[in-house]
Design an enzyme around this catalytic site. Structure first.
Site, mmCIF file in Angstrom:
data_model
loop_
_atom_site.group_PDB
_atom_site.id
_atom_site.type_symbol
_atom_site.label_atom_id
_atom_site.label_comp_id
_atom_site.label_asym_id
_atom_site.label_seq_id
_atom_site.Cartn_x
_atom_site.Cartn_y
_atom_site.Cartn_z
ATOM 1 N N ASN A 158 27.286 -26.531 -8.153
ATOM 2 C CA ASN A 158 28.757 -26.500 -8.568
ATOM 3 C C ASN A 158 29.794 -25.778 -7.600
ATOM 4 O OD1 ASN A 158 27.516 -24.212 -9.577
ATOM 5 N ND2 ASN A 158 29.296 -24.079 -11.115
ATOM 6 N N LYS A 181 16.983 -21.674 -0.844
ATOM 7 C CA LYS A 181 17.091 -23.176 -1.467
ATOM 8 C C LYS A 181 18.396 -23.353 -1.986
ATOM 9 C CE LYS A 181 15.618 -25.489 -5.103
ATOM 10 N NZ LYS A 181 16.549 -26.586 -4.842
ATOM 11 N N THR A 182 18.785 -24.667 -1.389
ATOM 12 C CA THR A 182 20.097 -25.157 -1.903
ATOM 13 C C THR A 182 19.831 -26.014 -3.094
ATOM 14 O OG1 THR A 182 19.958 -27.040 -0.108
ATOM 15 C CG2 THR A 182 21.131 -25.126 0.403
ATOM 16 N N GLU A 184 19.616 -29.952 -4.611
ATOM 17 C CA GLU A 184 19.347 -31.122 -3.816
ATOM 18 C C GLU A 184 20.424 -32.106 -3.950
ATOM 19 O OE1 GLU A 184 17.555 -31.349 -7.987
ATOM 20 O OE2 GLU A 184 17.900 -29.855 -6.571
ATOM 21 N N GLY A 214 13.737 -28.529 -7.096
ATOM 22 C CA GLY A 214 13.492 -27.357 -7.995
ATOM 23 C C GLY A 214 11.553 -27.369 -8.033
ATOM 24 N N GLU A 257 21.911 -15.451 -12.805
ATOM 25 C CA GLU A 257 23.190 -15.689 -13.274
ATOM 26 C C GLU A 257 23.147 -16.872 -13.881
ATOM 27 O OE1 GLU A 257 26.366 -17.427 -13.790
ATOM 28 O OE2 GLU A 257 26.732 -17.412 -11.565
ATOM 29 N N GLY A 259 23.572 -19.805 -17.716
ATOM 30 C CA GLY A 259 24.364 -20.419 -18.499
ATOM 31 C C GLY A 259 25.550 -19.762 -19.115
ATOM 32 N N CYS A 291 30.019 -22.324 -14.906
ATOM 33 C CA CYS A 291 29.348 -21.454 -16.020
ATOM 34 C C CYS A 291 29.975 -20.747 -16.874
ATOM 35 C CB CYS A 291 28.119 -20.835 -15.064
ATOM 36 S SG CYS A 291 28.740 -19.544 -14.012
ATOM 37 N N PHE A 339 27.213 -36.935 -15.340
ATOM 38 C CA PHE A 339 28.063 -37.901 -15.919
ATOM 39 C C PHE A 339 27.919 -38.361 -17.457
ATOM 40 C CE2 PHE A 339 29.444 -42.578 -16.333
ATOM 41 C CZ PHE A 339 30.743 -42.399 -16.340
ATOM 42 N N LYS A 341 25.466 -37.045 -19.456
ATOM 43 C CA LYS A 341 25.216 -36.161 -20.311
ATOM 44 C C LYS A 341 26.480 -35.708 -20.923
ATOM 45 C CE LYS A 341 24.580 -30.938 -20.280
ATOM 46 N NZ LYS A 341 24.361 -29.822 -19.497
ATOM 47 N N GLU A 388 26.217 -25.740 -23.747
ATOM 48 C CA GLU A 388 26.919 -25.743 -22.314
ATOM 49 C C GLU A 388 27.286 -27.323 -21.846
ATOM 50 O OE1 GLU A 388 27.156 -23.144 -18.377
ATOM 51 O OE2 GLU A 388 25.054 -24.011 -18.826
ATOM 52 N N ILE A 389 28.530 -27.907 -22.123
ATOM 53 C CA ILE A 389 28.462 -29.368 -21.578
ATOM 54 C C ILE A 389 28.631 -29.537 -20.097
ATOM 55 C CG2 ILE A 389 29.989 -31.190 -21.952
ATOM 56 C CD1 ILE A 389 30.695 -30.188 -24.689
#
Length: 490
Positions: A158, A181-182, A184, A214, A257, A259, A291, A339, A341, A388-389
């Site tokens: 995000n 690690k970024t 994906e 992950g 860190e 949700g 978050c 989308f 979700k 957490e939407i």
């Protein structure tokens, strides 16, 4: 993961002594020019004792660095910040292209903050030190603050570059090496700015970037026996897995860190027009993919109807479209999974009896755009009020008094942040101290700075990022006790 071999470059503090120069903003041009040879010859390079230049008794010597080419940590980080500013538009365009966030947000808010964060941590690089401690008996006691070693870091999709800075900045300032690690979904911008770090003079192997998923790359990093510390930003569910893998391997310390389901509380004395605008920003910023988003909007019953009507009107005016188009406020969601979700939770809201004021569906015929959505008459036990939407869905709940809203706001497994909108100082102080969250914004929201610590209570995480607090995540404290023989004083 073994191919990265981060141990080879363990603790790059050894490249030089701490920087002794002041912290200034350096231009990138001078940093890359060939240094001019000064019109002087070094004739005196011995000790001056009793009027004579003599060698040291041990015969040892040490180098003195030309500050134009000496690679100190703070200079490299300052130079990197200059390069970020130089390439601001290019970096911002890549961030928006990969993520979907509004280009104006990337270019004018996030990339400048990236530079600001690294300048902040550059300032800390030569100010990390231990203490001299008084102890009983004839002993000299000191504490050393040492780099923790190899830091494994996993960042979300995000805010890819801001999370890059939150993680990499303190780790490098403390003298560690990094394997990052970024996500994906958004691997590109971190690779670009990491190349700029090399251009700024960062030694090979100090910063390593891994792109992958992950369960494979992330799990390997968390389980690696040569990784000394982990830092993760992402969902609470994944955070639990990270913590478990760290415990099962070498018990490496972990910063999390995670949700949130942050309450935004509008009190009865609030300026409703201002409260509506700030609450709108608190929820819809970054397509709702924050978050700490103010996703539970608690409004006092005396101003509830007015607030709902104006919140609906504001949401209907929100500009949704191509994030590269000038004037857009909201771009697409990150991907198809997110989308669908969000649409699922909108459906839950309708089915559970909440009142759909506006929105409630996809936007357009192409891409992952969702209409800005507002629900009223939301109850605490509804999924849209509990989960957490991570999308543009505002849930507005009604409350009667401070005691009630404190109880309901705290009735959540999360504790990342909260917002309070009131003109009464006593009300603000009461709520600020009662809410079990890591950050409270009063009459504002999402106000971030490099120096302000950020992190959560409860299932929103472990530890703090940003500010001086973040340095503790990347340091080991060693106590050194030396016996003194016939000390002149204690």
């Amino acid at each position: 993961m073994q191919a990265c071999n981060p141990r080879v470059v363990y603790v790059w503090i050894t490249l030089s002594i701490f920087s002794t120069i002041g912290i200034y903003r350096y231009g990138t041009t001078a940093a890359h020019e060939e240094p001019i040879k000064p019109p002087v010859t070094v004739e005196y390079d011995k000790l001056l004792i009793n009027g004579q230049f003599v060698d040291a008794a041990s015969g040892k010597t040490f180098p003195t660095l030309d500050p134009r080419s000496g690679e100190e940590r703070c200079r490299i980080m300052l130079r990197f910040a200059d390069l970020v500013e130089k390439h601001n538009d290019e970096i911002a365009a890549l961030e928006t292209w990969d993520n979907g966030k509004v280009y104006e947000q990337s270019a004018h808010i996030e990339i400048p903050m990236l530079a600001r964060l690294f300048r902040y941590y550059a300032g800390w690089a030569d100010k990390i030190h231990g203490l001299t401690i008084r102890a009983d008996g004839p002993y000299h006691v000191q504490s050393l603050h040492e780099p923790i070693g190899v830091a494994g870091q996993i960042i979300p999709w995000n805010f890819p570059l801001l999370m890059f800075a939150w993680k990499v900045g303190p780790a490098l300032a403390c003298g560690n090496t990094v394997v990052l690690k970024t996500a994906e979904q958004t691997p590109l911008s971190a690779l670009l700015v990491s190349k700029l770090f090399l251009e700024a003079g960062l030694p090979d192997g100090v910063l390593n970037v891994v792109s992958g998923f992950g369960p494979s790359a992330g799990a390997a990093l968390c389980s690696h026996m040569d990784v000394d510390k982990l830092a993760f930003t992402g969902s609470t569910a994944t955070g639990k897995i990270v913590l478990e893998l760290a415990a099962k391997s070498n018990l490496k310390p972990v910063t999390l860190e995670l949700g949130g389901k942050s309450p935004f509380i509008v009190c009865e004395d609030a300026d409703v027009d201002k409260a509506v605008e700030v609450a709108h920003f608190a929820l819809f910023f970054n397509q709702g993919q924050c978050c700490c988003a103010g996703s539970r909007t608690f409004v006092h019953e005396k101003v509830y109807d007015e607030f709902v009507a104006k919140a609906k009107e504001r949401a209907m005016k929100r500009n949704v479209g191509d994030p590269f188009k000038t004037g857009m406020e909201q771009g697409p969601q990150i991907d198809a999974e997110q989308f669908h979700k969000i649409l699922k939770y909108i459906k839950y809201g309708k089915e559970c009896g909440a009142t759909l004021e506006t929105g409630g569906d996809s936007f357009g015929t192409k891409g992952y755009y969702i209409q800005p959505t507002v629900f009223s008459n939301v109850q605490d036990d509804m999924p849209i009020a509990k989960d957490e939407i991570f999308g543009p869905v505002q849930s507005v709940l009604k409350f009667k008094d401070n005691a009630e809203v404190i109880r309901r706001a705290n009735n959540s497994p999360y504790g990342l942040a909260a917002g309070i909108f009131t003109q009464d100082l006593d009300t603000a102080n009461t709520l600020t101290r009662a809410l079990r969250v890591g950050t409270v914004w009063v009459n504002c929201f999402d106000t971030f700075d490099a120096a302000i610590p950020f992190g959560g209570y409860k299932m929103s995480g472990i530890g703090r990022e940003k500010g001086e607090y973040s340095l503790k995540n990347y340091l080991q404290v060693k106590a050194v006790v030396t016996s003194l023989k016939n000390p002149a004083w204690l």
